[in-house]
Scaffold this motif. Sequence first.
Motif, short mmCIF file in Angstrom:
data_model
loop_
_atom_site.label_atom_id
_atom_site.label_comp_id
_atom_site.label_asym_id
_atom_site.label_seq_id
_atom_site.Cartn_x
_atom_site.Cartn_y
_atom_site.Cartn_z
N PHE A 154 0.81 -1.21 0.00
CA PHE A 154 0.00 0.00 0.00
C PHE A 154 0.85 1.27 0.00
CE2 PHE A 154 -3.50 -2.86 1.08
CZ PHE A 154 -4.47 -2.36 0.22
N ALA A 155 2.16 1.11 0.21
CA ALA A 155 3.07 2.25 0.06
C ALA A 155 3.50 2.42 -1.40
CB ALA A 155 4.29 2.07 0.94
N GLY A 156 3.02 1.52 -2.28
CA GLY A 156 3.34 1.62 -3.69
C GLY A 156 4.57 0.86 -4.12
N GLU A 157 5.16 0.08 -3.23
CA GLU A 157 6.33 -0.70 -3.61
C GLU A 157 5.93 -1.90 -4.46
OE1 GLU A 157 9.13 -1.63 -0.49
OE2 GLU A 157 8.38 0.01 0.76
N THR A 158 6.88 -2.41 -5.21
CA THR A 158 6.67 -3.63 -5.98
C THR A 158 7.16 -4.82 -5.17
OG1 THR A 158 6.90 -2.47 -8.08
CG2 THR A 158 7.22 -4.86 -8.11
N VAL A 159 6.30 -5.80 -5.01
CA VAL A 159 6.62 -7.01 -4.26
C VAL A 159 6.78 -8.17 -5.23
CG1 VAL A 159 5.66 -8.73 -2.68
CG2 VAL A 159 5.59 -6.31 -2.08
N LEU A 160 7.90 -8.86 -5.13
CA LEU A 160 8.20 -10.00 -6.00
C LEU A 160 7.76 -11.27 -5.28
CD1 LEU A 160 9.50 -10.63 -8.74
CD2 LEU A 160 11.67 -10.93 -7.52
N ASN A 161 6.84 -11.98 -5.91
CA ASN A 161 6.22 -13.16 -5.30
C ASN A 161 6.67 -14.43 -6.01
OD1 ASN A 161 4.09 -14.47 -3.59
ND2 ASN A 161 3.20 -14.92 -5.59
N GLY A 162 6.95 -15.46 -5.22
CA GLY A 162 7.23 -16.79 -5.76
C GLY A 162 6.03 -17.69 -5.57
N MET A 180 12.98 -21.37 -2.16
CA MET A 180 12.39 -20.18 -2.78
C MET A 180 12.43 -19.00 -1.82
SD MET A 180 11.18 -20.88 -5.93
CE MET A 180 9.65 -20.00 -6.29
N GLY A 181 12.14 -19.24 -0.55
CA GLY A 181 12.12 -18.15 0.42
C GLY A 181 13.48 -17.55 0.67
N ARG A 182 14.52 -18.35 0.50
CA ARG A 182 15.89 -17.84 0.70
C ARG A 182 16.52 -17.37 -0.59
NH1 ARG A 182 17.36 -18.42 5.78
NH2 ARG A 182 16.25 -19.93 7.08
N ALA A 183 15.77 -17.48 -1.70
CA ALA A 183 16.29 -17.00 -2.98
C ALA A 183 16.13 -15.49 -3.14
CB ALA A 183 15.59 -17.72 -4.12
N GLY A 184 15.31 -14.88 -2.28
CA GLY A 184 15.15 -13.44 -2.34
C GLY A 184 13.75 -12.96 -2.65
N TYR A 185 12.80 -13.87 -2.84
CA TYR A 185 11.41 -13.44 -3.05
C TYR A 185 10.89 -12.73 -1.80
CZ TYR A 185 11.01 -16.28 -7.30
OH TYR A 185 11.16 -16.79 -8.56
N ASP A 186 10.08 -11.71 -2.01
CA ASP A 186 9.48 -10.98 -0.89
C ASP A 186 8.35 -11.77 -0.24
OD1 ASP A 186 11.01 -8.52 -1.34
OD2 ASP A 186 9.79 -8.32 -3.15
N SER A 187 7.65 -12.55 -1.05
CA SER A 187 6.54 -13.35 -0.55
C SER A 187 6.48 -14.64 -1.35
CB SER A 187 5.22 -12.60 -0.67
OG SER A 187 4.93 -12.31 -2.03
N LEU A 188 5.80 -15.63 -0.78
CA LEU A 188 5.58 -16.92 -1.45
C LEU A 188 4.10 -17.28 -1.32
CD1 LEU A 188 8.61 -19.01 -0.13
CD2 LEU A 188 8.39 -17.93 -2.38
N THR A 189 3.53 -17.76 -2.41
CA THR A 189 2.13 -18.17 -2.40
C THR A 189 2.04 -19.69 -2.52
OG1 THR A 189 1.34 -16.11 -3.35
CG2 THR A 189 -0.09 -18.02 -3.58
N ALA A 220 8.10 -19.71 7.17
CA ALA A 220 8.35 -18.88 8.35
C ALA A 220 9.83 -18.82 8.71
CB ALA A 220 7.54 -19.38 9.53
N GLY A 221 10.60 -19.81 8.27
CA GLY A 221 12.04 -19.80 8.53
C GLY A 221 12.82 -19.01 7.51
N THR A 222 12.14 -18.31 6.61
CA THR A 222 12.78 -17.50 5.58
C THR A 222 12.29 -16.06 5.69
OG1 THR A 222 11.10 -17.61 3.81
CG2 THR A 222 12.51 -19.56 4.12
N PRO A 223 12.89 -15.12 4.96
CA PRO A 223 12.42 -13.74 5.02
C PRO A 223 11.09 -13.49 4.30
CG PRO A 223 14.73 -13.84 4.36
CD PRO A 223 14.19 -15.23 4.26
N ALA A 224 10.59 -14.46 3.54
CA ALA A 224 9.40 -14.25 2.70
C ALA A 224 8.12 -14.28 3.53
CB ALA A 224 9.33 -15.31 1.61
N ALA A 225 7.14 -13.49 3.09
CA ALA A 225 5.81 -13.50 3.71
C ALA A 225 4.95 -14.57 3.03
CB ALA A 225 5.15 -12.14 3.57
N PRO A 226 4.06 -15.25 3.79
CA PRO A 226 3.28 -16.36 3.22
C PRO A 226 1.88 -15.95 2.79
CG PRO A 226 3.12 -16.43 5.60
CD PRO A 226 3.94 -15.20 5.26
N LEU A 227 1.49 -16.37 1.58
CA LEU A 227 0.11 -16.24 1.10
C LEU A 227 -0.37 -17.60 0.65
CD1 LEU A 227 1.70 -13.41 0.04
CD2 LEU A 227 -0.66 -12.85 -0.50
N VAL A 228 -1.70 -17.71 0.46
CA VAL A 228 -2.29 -18.97 0.00
C VAL A 228 -3.27 -18.67 -1.12
CG1 VAL A 228 -3.76 -20.93 0.62
CG2 VAL A 228 -2.01 -20.13 2.23
N ARG A 229 -3.14 -19.42 -2.23
CA ARG A 229 -4.19 -19.40 -3.25
C ARG A 229 -5.10 -20.58 -2.94
NH1 ARG A 229 -4.67 -19.64 -9.26
NH2 ARG A 229 -3.24 -21.42 -9.33
#
Length: 265
Positions: free
Chosen positions: A13-21, A34-43, A64-73
């Motif tokens: 919502f700050a307008g940044e681009t988030v790279l999702n895996g 994938m989470g340690r490869a540098g993605y901002d989030s993983l779905t 949760a053990g990586t820097p990525a935020a978790p989403l679910v489809r």
Amino acid sequence: MPDALSRLQGRLFAGETVLNGWLHLPGGVSAEVMGRAGYDSLTVDLQHGLIGDGGLVATLEAIAGTPAAPLVRVPWLHPPDLMRALDAGAAGVICPMIDTPAQARALVHACRYAPQGGRSFGPTRARLVYGEDYGERADRETLVFAMIETAQAVQNLDAILGTPGLSGVYVGPGDLSLSLTGRASLDFRHGEVAPVVARIAEATLRLGLIPGIFTPGADLARAAVDLGYRFVTAGSDLALLGGAARAVVRELRGQEVLSTSPASS
């Protein structure tokens, strides 16, 4: 320090681009890679992926053990699936085949607590991961994306975007191109699909919401960012693994370094 829930929502919502895996493969190791490869989030893909509902928590634990935020489809617009994903600790959900404003309202209703919605209160793992104040923060910080992937959804786009509580929309180029042209393609840069994909981003940004899209890799991801997409998937674990493996084999066979004779020990 903000946790994954507030960090992801704040960046978008700050307008940044988030790279999702994108995660298709069962077992937590690919999620960790994938989470340690540098993605901002993983779905975690419970619709077309191979993880299954029984593997969801283990995959979220690996993320949760990586820097990525978790989403679910989720598999479909089914409130119990949406609520379970959020209770398990997803920072956001992506719901496929949202074609009408009524479906968009039902999606939001399942993901927001009363009085805004009808989500049942029982954030079992979410409260463990995000803290005791999760119930107070969830409606404000949880991301809810409606997938736009049919001609009907495009016709109803403005009404869908007007749904209170919706965070944004997420384009599925394969189904969208299939619906519009009769042929599924992930390449949205040409033909009848191109202006539609551009229009979705423009309309979403105009209302201050988040436009998201699936792409299989870097070239299409860059094209999506250029159109204004801010939540951009760039490849899945399954596709990236297959592509890397094929590239190695092609290179070696092209150089004729593989022997056809039996290996000696």
